[in-house]
Scaffold this active site. Structure first.
Site, PDB file in Angstrom:
ATOM      1  CE1 TYR A  16      -3.021  -2.101 -10.198  1.00 25.33           C
ATOM      2  CE2 TYR A  16      -2.032   0.152 -10.054  1.00 25.33           C
ATOM      3  CZ  TYR A  16      -2.561  -0.890 -10.780  1.00 25.33           C
ATOM      4  OH  TYR A  16      -1.876  -1.180 -12.298  1.00 25.33           O
ATOM      5  CD  GLU A  17      -1.680  -4.451  -3.437  1.00 28.63           C
ATOM      6  OE1 GLU A  17      -2.326  -4.959  -2.628  1.00 28.63           O
ATOM      7  OE2 GLU A  17      -1.025  -4.851  -4.303  1.00 28.63           O
ATOM      8  N   GLY A  18      -6.863  -2.790  -2.574  1.00 31.02           N
ATOM      9  CA  GLY A  18      -8.012  -2.450  -1.705  1.00 31.02           C
ATOM     10  C   GLY A  18      -8.544  -1.069  -2.158  1.00 31.02           C
TER      11      GLY A  18
ATOM     12  NE  ARG B  80      -4.124  -2.259   1.661  1.00 29.94           N
ATOM     13  CZ  ARG B  80      -4.984  -2.861   2.510  1.00 29.94           C
ATOM     14  NH1 ARG B  80      -4.946  -2.717   3.697  1.00 29.94           N
ATOM     15  NH2 ARG B  80      -5.840  -3.575   1.875  1.00 29.94           N
TER      16      ARG B  80
END
Length: 606
Positions: free
Chosen positions: A444-446, A301
């Protein structure tokens, strides 16, 4: 194309003056380094960015990956870039000496990522490889480490994270890719037959490396339902056979997504086991795949936040260069002096407002991300209470460190495009591409919604609210320090008032959680994340302003240095006068008792 895509001066200011990166070398793990080695790493990354990346920004975008006869071809410069990164030791810069790395702090690895992504985010390959390799070194057997990590860090093999499935999306509890144990596994190489599909796998197949190594989530036969039954596997495109030769592993590239932006990176649809011949190797213990992934998520993140910040920074410098060179009209007080020469648009107040907004967002985001990276480093190498507190603070800040740069970065690049006027909408300048490129980062990434639920649903309340207490204590220390300067005291007082506002909002929301009405508690979590993010970045701006003010008072800088430090204080003031007041409206909504988004028995048309 703009000649400048990031500020080395600002990066040095944040790294050495604000966060004092060299202080990390007091820890044994980082003791081989000093300020000089840190700067050499940044110089190495800048050289690669200047020579192999930035000149090909548009070319990589226009010549996107293609899937032909089962093979994905990418821009030829990507292979050169991967080799250069491997040769320079930058893919594994943060890895231990034992694993062939340089034992550099995450602060430095993050700065490298920032430079590279500002240069050309269409070459977003090495961060994925580093993340995959880190999972193996953290949880894999010695045999898996020996076979896979050296080639990944050398840039000769590509690493990926293969999580998402067509039917599951972000709901990893619904992953259905299966793993069936195989007999006669080699020591340290527990083998499973893998069957399933994965989608949106960045760099999931291409011809710039010799092999693609997927770190894949799958469910072992008979595993518990939900997230507790997910395991982590290495699933290579080519696997070693009994003679040590690499053979096809039945991982088929079913399709390549043609995307709005970041076109240089293939996003793949992969199918495993079409011929019942895909083998994966278990990483760590069965059913621990999701905890393993989440342990790596903070790094990932920070990486997404840095990507967004890099893109937005490149757009800001393109807009700044254009605004200085583009003459148009006269200043408003000289509107009728038609015989006077036109003035550069940077002299118009609204253009300055747009540029100050971009500077405030990009430099505030970079500061926040370096704060997060510093906490990551301390949480990894410190001991006892220092380690625990650093991890708690990092955990709390992570949803903001990922979402603020990405969400506000989109707005910042939009203002970059607006600065160009009609030209910004054309391919003559890079901002139309950067506007397309950055839009993926809030996903991206959540997604932002997931980050918001993480912040309000877990981070604000875990361990009895200890994490926000630690953060507010840090902010209070800065408020006291800033209050010693007459020029900064009003802003210190304003930050103090914002802390109280956050606490008031929390007190109005917590009863819903205590009553078990989680849907109501989290219904406006994204608005809470936005409010919290504004306050956290205000903290970062005041922190920068304090360092700038101390330098102005004690060192009497001249010339460009004087302009730089005064510019920091001016941008801080802009942020507090233009951005911080947005918390007023957010707080009103968050404390509002009227509910309009929760599904009720009486369904209204949307």
């Amino acid at each position: 194309m703009a000649t400048t895509y990031f500020s080395k001066r600002n990066l040095q200011f944040l790294l050495h003056e604000v966060f004092k990166a060299e202080e990390l070398t007091k820890y044994e793990y980082f003791s081989a380094h000093d300020r000089e080695t840190f700067n050499l790493v940044l110089d190495s990354a800048t050289y690669i960015a200047d020579t192999l990346m930035h000149p090909y920004l548009k070319d990589v975008d226009k010549n996107q990956p293609e899937l032909t006869n089962g093979q994905v071809t990418v821009h030829p410069k990507i292979k050169e870039y991967l080799k250069a990164m491997g040769d320079a030791g930058l893919i594994g810069a943060g890895f231990s000496f034992e694993h062939g790395g340089q034992q550099l702090p995450e602060m430095l690895s993050s700065c490298v990522g920032f430079i590279l992504m500002a240069a050309n985010n269409g070459m977003m390959y090495t961060g994925l490889t580093s993340g995959a390799a880190h999972l193996i070194t953290s949880f894999g057997s010695p045999e898996l480490n020996e076979l896979y990590v050296p080639n990944l860090l050398a840039g000769t093999w590509q690493g990926t994270m293969a999580l998402t499935e067509p039917q599951a999306g972000s709901s990893l509890s619904d992953v259905t890719t299966s793993a069936t144990p195989l007999p006669d596994s080699q020591p340290g190489m527990a083998a499973y037959q893998i069957k399933g599909q994965k989608v949106f796998i960045s760099a999931g197949d291409h011809d710039a490396t010799e092999n693609i190594i997927h770190l894949m989530l799958a469910r072992i036969d008979g595993a518990p339902k939900g997230t507790k039954g997910i395991s982590l596997f290495i699933v290579p495109k080519y696997r070693p056979d009994e003679q040590g030769r690499f053979v096809d592993n039945d991982v088929i590239s079913t399709g390549v997504y043609h995307k709005m932006g970041q076109k240089g990176v293939p996003a793949m649809h992969l199918t495993m086991g079409s011929n019942d011949n895909t083998i994966g190797y278990l990483v760590g213990e069965p059913h621990q795949g999701l905890p393993y992934m989440f342990q790596m998520m903070n790094e990932a993140r920070i990486g997404v936040g840095m990507t967004a910040t890099g893109i937005a920074t490149a757009a800001y410098y393109a807009a700044l260069e254009y605004a200085r060179e583009r003459p148009q009209s006269r200043r408003l007080n000289n509107k009728n002096q038609l015989d006077a020469p036109q003035t550069p648009i940077i002299n118009h107040p609204d253009v300055r407002r747009m540029l100050l907004f971009q500077k405030a967002v990009t430099e505030g985001s970079l500061s926040l991300l370096l704060e997060a990276a510093r906490l990551y480093d301390i949480s990894e190498v410190a001991e006892g209470e220092e380690k625990e507190n650093a991890f708690l603070l990092l955990d709390l800040l992570m949803p903001v460190a990922k979402s603020y740069p990405s969400e506000m970065g989109v707005q910042s690049v939009s203002q970059s495009l607006q600065t160009f006027g009609g030209y910004g909408y054309t391919e003559d300048f890079p901002v139309e591409q950067l506007y397309r490129d950055i839009r993926i980062t809030p996903i991206y990434e959540g997604t932002t919604g997931i980050q918001a639920q993480d912040l309000l649903g877990r981070k604000m309340t875990m361990k009895g609210g200890k994490a926000p207490q630690l953060l507010f204590a840090e902010m209070s220390k800065l408020i006291a320090e800033a209050s010693t300067f007459d020029e900064l005291k009003p802003y210190a007082d304003q930050l103090g008032a914002e802390l109280k506002r956050v606490q008031e909002v929390m007190m109005s929301l917590l009863p819903h959680a205590q009553e078990g009405n989680i849907e109501r508690y989290l219904s406006d979590a994204t608005l809470f994340l936005e409010l919290f993010g504004i306050v956290v970045v205000a903290w970062q701006w005041l922190k920068q302003a304090v360092v700038a003010k101390q330098t102005l008072v004690t060192r009497n800088p001249q010339g460009d240095d004087l302009i730089f430090y005064e510019g920091k204080i001016h941008t801080m003031k802009f942020y507090f006068h233009y951005e911080v007041p947005k918390t007023l409206g957010l707080a009103v909504r968050l404390k509002d008792t009227e509910v309009l988004t929760i599904v009720s028995e009486k369904e209204l048309a949307l």
